[in-house]
Write a protein that holds these residues in place. Structure first.
Motif, short mmCIF file in Angstrom:
data_model
loop_
_atom_site.label_atom_id
_atom_site.label_comp_id
_atom_site.label_asym_id
_atom_site.label_seq_id
_atom_site.Cartn_x
_atom_site.Cartn_y
_atom_site.Cartn_z
N HIS A 177 14.30 -27.65 11.58
CA HIS A 177 15.17 -27.05 10.55
C HIS A 177 16.01 -25.92 11.17
O HIS A 177 17.23 -25.87 10.96
N ILE A 178 15.38 -25.06 11.92
CA ILE A 178 16.11 -23.94 12.54
C ILE A 178 17.15 -24.47 13.53
O ILE A 178 18.31 -24.04 13.51
N LEU A 179 16.77 -25.41 14.38
CA LEU A 179 17.71 -25.91 15.39
C LEU A 179 18.91 -26.62 14.75
O LEU A 179 20.04 -26.46 15.20
N PHE A 180 18.66 -27.40 13.68
CA PHE A 180 19.77 -28.11 13.03
C PHE A 180 20.65 -27.18 12.19
O PHE A 180 21.85 -27.39 12.10
N THR A 181 20.08 -26.15 11.59
CA THR A 181 20.89 -25.28 10.72
C THR A 181 21.53 -24.11 11.47
O THR A 181 22.56 -23.60 11.03
N GLU A 182 20.94 -23.67 12.56
CA GLU A 182 21.45 -22.49 13.28
C GLU A 182 22.29 -22.83 14.51
O GLU A 182 22.85 -21.94 15.13
N THR A 183 22.33 -24.13 14.88
CA THR A 183 23.16 -24.53 16.02
C THR A 183 24.04 -25.70 15.58
O THR A 183 23.93 -26.18 14.46
N THR A 184 24.86 -26.19 16.49
CA THR A 184 25.73 -27.33 16.18
C THR A 184 25.17 -28.63 16.73
O THR A 184 25.88 -29.64 16.75
N THR A 185 23.93 -28.62 17.17
CA THR A 185 23.36 -29.83 17.75
C THR A 185 23.29 -30.96 16.72
O THR A 185 23.10 -30.72 15.53
#
Length: 156
Positions: A76-84
């Motif tokens: 959740h953090i990686l998808f919402t806080e980055t553009t990955t």
């Protein structure tokens, strides 16, 4: 809040995950924020490295270590806080040494030292950085002098 730290006894964590994403469009400020957020949210370790991606574009490889139970939170953090657009993750085991803490007294105060124990022997010692930094700032001395004093006390 529960501690995110592993227990101090020697053990092997068999249900850990290594997660990673390639990022080519993130600022240093966001990386610092992201690292703090991931650690505060349960990641055991977070680090990033400069890489070259397809078409020779410079980028960042962000990797983290977490327990299986934190997988969804980390995604959740990686998808919402980055553009990955994708997160890779795979299982791994981590052998953790027994850890003990002792206090060392130097001429400017006391410092906690974390010791790593393997096969009944102390094989690693690490002074707590924040305590050493505080002493250096309070006494207006070089941080390396504080560390030198701690290492001298450990040898005695």
């Amino acid at each position: 809040m529960t501690s995110n730290h592993p227990p101090n006894h020697a053990h092997i964590d068999h249900e850990m995950l290594k997660m990673e994403v390639n990022l080519d469009d993130i600022s240093g400020e966001l990386l610092g924020y992201l690292m703090d957020l991931l650690i505060e949210s349960g990641a055991n370790d977070v680090y990033y490295t400069s890489i070259y991606m397809k078409k020779n574009r410079p980028g960042i490889l962000l990797q983290l270590l977490c327990s299986q139970e934190n997988l969804e939170k980390m995604k959740h953090i990686l998808f919402t806080e980055t553009t990955t657009l994708g997160v890779r993750y795979y299982p791994l085991s981590v052998h953790r040494l027994e850890r003990k803490f002792r206090t060392v007294t130097i001429k400017w105060g006391t410092v906690t030292v974390k010791e790593g124990i393997y096969d009944g022997q102390v094989i690693q010692s690490s002074p707590e950085f924040e305590e050493c930094k505080k002493i250096a700032e309070q006494h207006n001395i070089a941080l390396k002098k504080v560390y030198e004093q701690v290492w001298m006390q450990l040898k005695e």
